[in-house]
Scaffold this active site. Structure first.
Site, PDB file in Angstrom:
ATOM      1  N   HIS A 121     -27.526  29.265  53.153  1.00  0.00           N
ATOM      2  CA  HIS A 121     -26.929  28.813  51.893  1.00  0.00           C
ATOM      3  C   HIS A 121     -27.856  29.042  50.704  1.00  0.00           C
ATOM      4  CE1 HIS A 121     -29.532  25.189  51.910  1.00  0.00           C
ATOM      5  NE2 HIS A 121     -29.360  25.224  53.209  1.00  0.00           N
ATOM      6  N   ASP A 122     -27.249  29.347  49.574  1.00  0.00           N
ATOM      7  CA  ASP A 122     -27.950  29.491  48.289  1.00  0.00           C
ATOM      8  C   ASP A 122     -28.956  30.633  48.283  1.00  0.00           C
ATOM      9  OD1 ASP A 122     -26.852  26.974  46.963  1.00  0.00           O
ATOM     10  OD2 ASP A 122     -27.816  26.107  48.715  1.00  0.00           O
ATOM     11  N   GLY A 139     -32.134  29.181  53.936  1.00  0.00           N
ATOM     12  CA  GLY A 139     -31.545  28.867  52.641  1.00  0.00           C
ATOM     13  C   GLY A 139     -32.502  29.067  51.484  1.00  0.00           C
TER      14      GLY A 139
END
Length: 262
Positions: A121-122, A139
């Site tokens: 994520h991100d 992430g």
């Protein structure tokens, strides 16, 4: 306008571009957008606010856009954007963003994700990035363009990787990797410049020579800190674009830890 197998499940609201091919047993969420000529081979699961760029091909059992693997995630609206012409092979997982990281994950154009690789994520990847089998990107990682990851390599959270870098197979990267750098080992140490990648990219010979000289000054000297050496080199090499890319990368943020030679 699209070729959709009768066993595929497409939720109301999904946007399907022209020339899209959706194979057997695919599941497409209501917020998913497929660009023109995207191909889902079979058994592909797409979810969330996910956009897939034109001409991207996704192979069986890939899971793209599902909830981030972050225990702090509380269902906040987040996005995943994948560029054009990408290849996403079997078992790949790519997660959207979270509130703690800007609510978005982005992938550039013409990237290749080989079997069972993961993007957390991100994270933000540039163009023409290649993840070999079983590569793990945690992430909040930022990856430049033209970066290659060898099989089984792993990158820790919040790491930055510059353009045209190379991460060797099974390497464990826990510090920032300069543009054009090459690392090997667990934990990874800087093993020199990615000279093969530089030559394949057709950078001029004189620019490569200048970069090699700057590399020696940065990493083979004991005078001052890495930052002060980068500052000194930056003052005298403004006309060398490859060197400038490296010094800018080092000087962009303070209090960063960099991958250095053993």
């Amino acid at each position: 306008m699209a070729d959709i197998h009768p066993t595929a499940i497409i939720e109301d609201g999904a946007t399907i571009g022209a020339g899209v091919r959706i194979g057997p047993y695919c599941v497409i969420g209501s917020q998913v957008t497929l660009g023109d000529n995207v191909e889902l081979k079979s058994h592909v699961a797409l979810a969330g606010d996910t956009t897939i760029g034109a001409g991207t091909a996704i192979f069986p059992f890939a899971s793209v856009g599902h909830q981030a693997q972050d225990l702090k995630f509380r269902g906040e609206a987040a996005t995943l954007t994948i560029g054009e012409g990408c290849i996403i092979r079997e078992g790949v997982t790519i997660n959207p963003g979270t509130e703690g990281g800007g609510l978005s994950t982005t992938i550039g154009n013409n990237c290749a994700f080989l079997a069972n690789s993961h993007v957390g994520h991100d994270s933000h990847l540039g163009d023409r990035v290649i993840l070999s089998n079983n590569v793990m990107i945690a992430g909040h990682v930022t990856v430049g363009s033209n970066v290659i990851f060898g099989g089984g390599s792993a990158v820790i959270q919040f790491t930055r990787i510059g353009d045209n870098a190379f991460v060797g197979g099974m390497a464990g990267l826990e510090n920032d990797l300069i543009p054009f750098g090459m690392v090997t080992g667990n934990r990874a140490n800087l093993g020199g410049l990615n000279l093969i990648g530089l030559k394949r990219a057709n950078f001029p010979r004189e620019q490569i020579h200048a970069l090699r000289a700057a590399y020696k000054a940065l990493f083979e000297s004991n005078e001052g800190t890495l930052r002060t050496r980068a500052e000194a080199i930056a003052e005298t090499t403004q006309d060398q674009p490859l060197v400038k890319k490296v010094t800018d990368f080092i000087l962009e943020e303070e209090d960063r830890r960099f991958c250095t030679p053993a």
